[in-house]
Design a protein around this motif. Sequence first.
Motif, PDB file in Angstrom:
ATOM      1  N   THR A 143       0.585  -1.372  -0.016  1.00 45.30           N
ATOM      2  CA  THR A 143      -0.001   0.022   0.194  1.00 45.30           C
ATOM      3  C   THR A 143       0.853   1.271   0.059  1.00 45.30           C
ATOM      4  OG1 THR A 143      -0.120   0.075   2.449  1.00 45.30           O
ATOM      5  CG2 THR A 143      -1.954  -1.206   1.317  1.00 45.30           C
ATOM      6  N   PHE A 144       2.020   1.165  -0.289  1.00 41.99           N
ATOM      7  CA  PHE A 144       3.090   2.258  -0.264  1.00 41.99           C
ATOM      8  C   PHE A 144       2.740   3.082  -1.205  1.00 41.99           C
ATOM      9  CE2 PHE A 144       7.133   4.636  -1.301  1.00 41.99           C
ATOM     10  CZ  PHE A 144       7.543   4.681  -0.039  1.00 41.99           C
ATOM     11  N   ALA A 145       2.701   4.450  -1.015  1.00 46.64           N
ATOM     12  CA  ALA A 145       2.607   5.627  -2.068  1.00 46.64           C
ATOM     13  C   ALA A 145       3.606   6.656  -1.493  1.00 46.64           C
ATOM     14  CB  ALA A 145       1.150   5.813  -2.200  1.00 46.64           C
ATOM     15  N   PRO A 146       4.539   7.127  -2.601  1.00 40.17           N
ATOM     16  CA  PRO A 146       5.147   8.098  -2.140  1.00 40.17           C
ATOM     17  C   PRO A 146       4.023   9.629  -1.796  1.00 40.17           C
ATOM     18  CG  PRO A 146       6.251   7.159  -3.934  1.00 40.17           C
ATOM     19  CD  PRO A 146       4.828   6.601  -3.760  1.00 40.17           C
ATOM     20  N   ALA A 147       4.505  10.408  -1.020  1.00 46.34           N
ATOM     21  CA  ALA A 147       4.042  11.761  -1.026  1.00 46.34           C
ATOM     22  C   ALA A 147       4.419  12.612  -1.973  1.00 46.34           C
ATOM     23  CB  ALA A 147       4.163  12.379   0.420  1.00 46.34           C
ATOM     24  N   VAL A 148       3.678  13.183  -2.845  1.00 48.37           N
ATOM     25  CA  VAL A 148       3.988  13.984  -4.070  1.00 48.37           C
ATOM     26  C   VAL A 148       3.258  15.086  -4.034  1.00 48.37           C
ATOM     27  CG1 VAL A 148       4.167  14.023  -6.552  1.00 48.37           C
ATOM     28  CG2 VAL A 148       4.814  11.925  -5.643  1.00 48.37           C
ATOM     29  N   PRO A 149       4.048  16.347  -4.287  1.00 50.45           N
ATOM     30  CA  PRO A 149       3.260  17.690  -4.119  1.00 50.45           C
ATOM     31  C   PRO A 149       2.614  17.908  -5.573  1.00 50.45           C
ATOM     32  CG  PRO A 149       5.539  18.107  -4.284  1.00 50.45           C
ATOM     33  CD  PRO A 149       5.367  16.901  -4.149  1.00 50.45           C
TER      34      PRO A 149
END
Length: 506
Positions: free
Chosen positions: A124-130
Amino acid sequence: MDLAAPLHPDDLARAAQPIEVTLPAAHRARITESRAFLGKILGEDRAVYGSTTGFGALVGFKGRDDPRDQADNTLAHLGAGQGPDLDPALVRATVLVRARSLAQAASGVSPHVVDALIAMLATTFAPAVPRFGSVGASGDLIPLGAAAQALRGRGFAYVGGKRMPAAEALAEAGLDRLPLDGRDALALVNGTSLTTAALTLAARQVRKIAAAQQDLTCLLTDLLGVDPQFLDERLMRRYAHPGAITVAARMRAALAGPGEQSGATRPGAGEQSGATREQPGGKRPLQEPYSIRCSPQLFGAAEDALRYIDQVVAADLAGVSDNPLFFPDDDSVVHGGNFFGQPAAFAADLLTTVQAQLGNLAERQLDLLVDPHRNGGLPPMLAAGPGQQHGLQGVQLASTALIAEIRRDAMPAGMQSLPTNLHNQDVVPFGTQAALRALDQAELLRLICGSLALGLRQAAYVGARRPTGGRTGELLAELEQIDPVDPDRPLEQDVRRAAAICCDRY
């Protein structure tokens, strides 16, 4: 899901949740070969952008000698994004698109990089992306830079929907930190994967909404007793536009009763001699307003536009978005502009135009439906007790605000070029902004569609005739799972439920 094959839009939607992605041994061998070729040409002291040089406007300067330092040199300066985080589901779709591009073995990337993206997608990992920072030209550099850094354990990420420092998120997801050199880092960021993912998901959603709106237009036609001659097969053949012919045939089928042919309109349609036509819902004019009579032409134009957008999406999902590209069989490294997202920019701007007009249509159809002068004598605002109750009055106000929001943002982004990067990027497509905006607007259009659907459900309650078409009857039966508005109540959740009933059928 096999990275040897081009992705399908549904694949990107499925990536919102953990998915199994595979890389055939033959493709992994080709990635390994491409990587070995990179080592060969570097050993021959041949110039390779991003491996032996600086980046962007600083290409004329020597890069760092240590490949690991070169990765830091690539990614550190891209930590300049601003704004709220993008939806983790969109970021995961972006990672899937990037994995497919790298898996085609033209980027000179290390095999373990593709392996790491595959492993991430299984969690379920997802990078935090602005959200803000990309011009969609040298790839989605700043957003993809944030994603790459999160995979290295830097910045922030989500696991199970919870935001936390990326290093903690990797540990919780059972993932290792991703080691990178300069070429790996550049290969992760130098493509339009965010733009492609956003456009793909937006186009997929709009296709569902357009199909739902066609059904709702048929239900409107059926409930009000409208003469369906505006869908006549002979009429549409003479119009000649492929999309309109396809859409009209689909709408005729929706209005056809059991055992009824859906080619020409029903017997007697259009043969009355007076200016009005008697129907159970009241008298209808010989020629309906354009929001009904011209709907197949409007939907058909949308269909033709969506077919073009589908072609752009398919090419983006199949292609390699990176620079440079490596061709071991030809002993060549080729520098160019495959990171330039102009096709997606044009397609996303077109998609925005389509959504604005679909929203205009649905909002006008709802206005017609709540107006007693045009709805065949049904109560104003479809209120069960006008004055004592207000029916769809608030819903109509909100839908008018929603279409105004879509229209306000409809200025094309793909021609708003601004030079940047010391005029290295002297023309840029702004495809990222166009695609993200189209994805935002799809949610607003879905709510307008739900507003119309709720109005049609209420019309059936306050006196409209029962549908005679097979598919229109089925749709109304599904919408009647929602309680009628009697007495008044807050309707925001009912609008969302109606939208789901209509749009999630496809």
